[in-house]
Design a protein around this motif. Structure first.
Motif, PDB file in Angstrom:
ATOM      1  N   VAL A 255       0.858  -1.183   0.000  1.00 53.14           N
ATOM      2  CA  VAL A 255       0.000   0.000   0.000  1.00 53.14           C
ATOM      3  C   VAL A 255       0.896   1.235   0.000  1.00 53.14           C
ATOM      4  CG1 VAL A 255      -1.631   1.378   1.385  1.00 53.14           C
ATOM      5  CG2 VAL A 255      -1.976  -1.090   1.100  1.00 53.14           C
ATOM      6  N   LEU A 256       0.492   2.229  -0.768  1.00 53.93           N
ATOM      7  CA  LEU A 256       1.163   3.530  -0.804  1.00 53.93           C
ATOM      8  C   LEU A 256       0.269   4.553  -0.123  1.00 53.93           C
ATOM      9  CD1 LEU A 256       3.255   5.634  -1.798  1.00 53.93           C
ATOM     10  CD2 LEU A 256       2.005   5.685  -3.980  1.00 53.93           C
ATOM     11  N   ALA A 257       0.788   5.205   0.915  1.00 55.09           N
ATOM     12  CA  ALA A 257       0.049   6.265   1.606  1.00 55.09           C
ATOM     13  C   ALA A 257       0.670   7.605   1.247  1.00 55.09           C
ATOM     14  CB  ALA A 257       0.093   6.050   3.112  1.00 55.09           C
ATOM     15  N   ILE A 258      -0.091   8.446   0.552  1.00 59.66           N
ATOM     16  CA  ILE A 258       0.344   9.790   0.173  1.00 59.66           C
ATOM     17  C   ILE A 258      -0.337  10.758   1.135  1.00 59.66           C
ATOM     18  CG2 ILE A 258       0.337  11.544  -1.638  1.00 59.66           C
ATOM     19  CD1 ILE A 258       0.360   9.319  -3.700  1.00 59.66           C
ATOM     20  N   CYS A 259       0.420  11.228   2.103  1.00 58.76           N
ATOM     21  CA  CYS A 259      -0.131  12.024   3.194  1.00 58.76           C
ATOM     22  C   CYS A 259       0.136  13.501   2.962  1.00 58.76           C
ATOM     23  CB  CYS A 259       0.495  11.604   4.526  1.00 58.76           C
ATOM     24  SG  CYS A 259       0.455   9.836   4.846  1.00 58.76           S
ATOM     25  N   GLY A 260      -0.884  14.328   3.144  1.00 57.61           N
ATOM     26  CA  GLY A 260      -0.701  15.758   3.010  1.00 57.61           C
ATOM     27  C   GLY A 260      -1.880  16.404   2.302  1.00 57.61           C
ATOM     28  N   TYR A 261      -1.760  17.707   2.096  1.00 58.05           N
ATOM     29  CA  TYR A 261      -2.819  18.482   1.463  1.00 58.05           C
ATOM     30  C   TYR A 261      -2.197  19.309   0.344  1.00 58.05           C
ATOM     31  CZ  TYR A 261      -0.827  22.516   3.854  1.00 58.05           C
ATOM     32  OH  TYR A 261       0.031  23.499   4.273  1.00 58.05           O
ATOM     33  N   GLY A 262      -3.023  19.776  -0.583  1.00 59.05           N
ATOM     34  CA  GLY A 262      -2.505  20.631  -1.637  1.00 59.05           C
ATOM     35  C   GLY A 262      -3.367  20.610  -2.877  1.00 59.05           C
ATOM     36  N   ASP A 263      -2.986  21.432  -3.847  1.00 54.91           N
ATOM     37  CA  ASP A 263      -3.796  21.658  -5.043  1.00 54.91           C
ATOM     38  C   ASP A 263      -3.922  20.430  -5.951  1.00 54.91           C
ATOM     39  OD1 ASP A 263      -4.302  24.406  -4.478  1.00 54.91           O
ATOM     40  OD2 ASP A 263      -2.275  24.891  -5.151  1.00 54.91           O
ATOM     41  N   LEU A 264      -3.014  19.469  -5.822  1.00 52.69           N
ATOM     42  CA  LEU A 264      -2.983  18.364  -6.780  1.00 52.69           C
ATOM     43  C   LEU A 264      -3.691  17.106  -6.297  1.00 52.69           C
ATOM     44  CD1 LEU A 264       0.649  18.594  -8.208  1.00 52.69           C
ATOM     45  CD2 LEU A 264      -1.446  19.699  -9.012  1.00 52.69           C
ATOM     46  N   ARG A 265      -4.388  17.163  -5.181  1.00 51.62           N
ATOM     47  CA  ARG A 265      -4.959  15.915  -4.667  1.00 51.62           C
ATOM     48  C   ARG A 265      -5.884  15.241  -5.677  1.00 51.62           C
ATOM     49  NH1 ARG A 265      -7.320  13.928   1.134  1.00 51.62           N
ATOM     50  NH2 ARG A 265      -8.387  12.090   0.316  1.00 51.62           N
ATOM     51  N   GLU A 266      -6.803  15.980  -6.252  1.00 52.01           N
ATOM     52  CA  GLU A 266      -7.737  15.361  -7.189  1.00 52.01           C
ATOM     53  C   GLU A 266      -7.006  14.809  -8.401  1.00 52.01           C
ATOM     54  OE1 GLU A 266     -10.900  18.003  -8.165  1.00 52.01           O
ATOM     55  OE2 GLU A 266     -11.698  18.068  -6.119  1.00 52.01           O
ATOM     56  N   ASP A 267      -5.995  15.524  -8.899  1.00 56.97           N
ATOM     57  CA  ASP A 267      -5.217  15.033 -10.031  1.00 56.97           C
ATOM     58  C   ASP A 267      -4.509  13.720  -9.681  1.00 56.97           C
ATOM     59  OD1 ASP A 267      -5.981  17.265 -11.435  1.00 56.97           O
ATOM     60  OD2 ASP A 267      -4.057  18.297 -11.242  1.00 56.97           O
ATOM     61  N   LEU A 268      -3.973  13.633  -8.494  1.00 58.06           N
ATOM     62  CA  LEU A 268      -3.273  12.420  -8.078  1.00 58.06           C
ATOM     63  C   LEU A 268      -4.242  11.258  -7.900  1.00 58.06           C
ATOM     64  CD1 LEU A 268      -0.857  14.069  -5.493  1.00 58.06           C
ATOM     65  CD2 LEU A 268      -0.216  13.140  -7.734  1.00 58.06           C
TER      66      LEU A 268
END
Length: 406
Positions: A255-268
């Motif tokens: 599993v990959l956990a990408i933690c954080g906030y920012g403008d690209l979340r929906e793109d990711l």
């Protein structure tokens, strides 16, 4: 010494993750016996007392309407590559208010040093106040300010003027120093001062693994790759996602956990769907400092895939990298900017070329396959933090820079 700092970002409440290094630098200087005042713009989410951790806090208001309350706090740039339109409208208000706030604070008593965090936007108003008060100015560079200074001749000229006014300049990496010298900073009064880590907060934690896996809905023995960052281009997260199918081919339950906030979340999130790996990727959102420490400590591999983005912006020295080192995690990171100054390849972690999903995947799989290597690298990384890269080390170096500037 009596120190007045001007910054455009500061953790909005204890444990919040906006520019935590500013608070840690200030707190480290307080521990060394100095009186520190921090001047920062108001933010709607600020919940701070007048004095916290011994730091005197002064938040100034600048926006006549809520729509212009966009100065600092990682809100001025879209994904760290372009200035938001409202920021340009807010700039004259915020810069004027910052200068007036600095004048008010420095009128109350004689200060020994004025420190501007980020040459743009803060060194210009700080230099003006320092000149009026006849106090030495120190300018500290953190990354996006140098990038912004490189974008247009007027901005380069403003940075060069501030550098000429400064009695001392610091940067968190050699890469930033070299770029600042090209902008007009003087080598004679320049010092590279790396960030530090609270090694008591970011440390190995055997209980973190089961806790975090339960929160993520993972099998107890499934491999976990973690990255913690703002979700912006220069963090290289698109390349990490591109690398992960190759990891899953060898470790199907990873599993990959990408933690954080920012403008690209929906793109990711869309990219994970398009790659067919969405079921193996988690987006826990913004974590406070305690949560971040747990997620980092739970990682079998900790990834820092930073890049120079499409505009040329790049991290100075990512705090998240040092936090992973403090937690004794096996690290895969890009060989870019200040990262190789903290990580010796094959000694403290594995370094790979930026923008190279295949190299990222191979390095992550190597650490998942060879747990003895992973443990050795993680232990060496923590030892480097404990010996060289604590916030007390950082504060001591700032103290020496301030003394030389006086």
């Amino acid at each position: 010494m009596k120190i007045c700092m001007l910054t455009s970002s500061y953790p909005k409440y204890p444990g919040e993750t906006t520019a935590p290094f500013i608070e840690e630098i200030a707190a480290g200087l307080v521990r060394r016996g100095h009186e520190v005042h921090v001047v920062a713009p108001f933010h709607r989410d600020v919940r701070r007392g007048q004095v916290e951790r011994g730091i005197h806090l002064h938040f100034f208001r600048y926006a006549p309407v809520p729509a212009l309350n966009v100065w600092g706090y990682a809100e001025s740039l879209h994904a760290d590559v372009s200035v938001r339109g409202r920021t340009l409208a807010a700039a004259p208000l915020a810069l004027s208010a910052a200068a007036l706030a600095m004048l008010r604070v420095t009128a109350a008593a004689r200060f020994d040093i004025i420190q501007a965090h980020w040459v743009l936007p803060n060194a210009v108003p700080a230099a003006w106040v320092a000149g009026i008060r006849r106090v030495p100015l120190v300018v500290s560079l953190h990354g996006s300010d140098v990038f912004l200074s490189e974008q247009a001749p007027p901005l380069s000229a403003a940075a060069a003027w501030a550098f000429r006014a400064a009695a001392g300049v610091s940067a968190c990496s050699g890469d930033l120093r070299d770029r600042a010298l090209r902008l007009g900073a003087r080598p004679a009064n320049f010092d590279v001062i790396p960030y530090g880590v609270d090694a008591s907060a970011f440390r190995p934690s055997p209980e973190a693994g089961p806790q975090v896996r339960a929160e993520l809905g993972m099998a107890a023995a499934a491999p976990l790759v973690v990255t913690v960052s703002r979700l912006v281009y220069k963090k290289g997260l698109t390349y990490l996602l591109d690398a992960f199918p190759a990891v899953l081919a060898r470790h199907p339950d990873a599993v990959l956990a990408i933690c954080g906030y920012g403008d690209l979340r929906e793109d990711l999130e869309r990219q994970a769907q398009a790659l067919g790996i969405a079921a193996s990727v988690r987006f826990p959102g913004q974590l406070d400092r305690e949560q971040a420490a747990r997620y980092i400590a739970a990682a079998d591999v900790y990834a820092v895939p930073s890049i120079r983005d499409q505009g040329g912006n790049v991290d100075g020295l990512p705090n998240a990298l040092l936090e992973g080192m403090g937690a004794a995690r096996p690290i895969v990171a890009s060989r870019v900017a200040g990262i190789p100054e903290a990580i010796d390849h094959e000694r403290h972690g594995l370094l790979v070329p930026e923008r190279d999903p295949q190299a990222l995947a191979e390095a992550m799989c190597r650490l998942l396959d060879d747990r003895a290597l992973a443990q050795r690298l993680g232990e060496a990384a923590r030892q480097r933090i404990v010996n060289e890269l604590t916030w007390d080390n950082t504060a001591e170096r700032f103290e020496r820079l301030f003394q030389s500037a006086c």
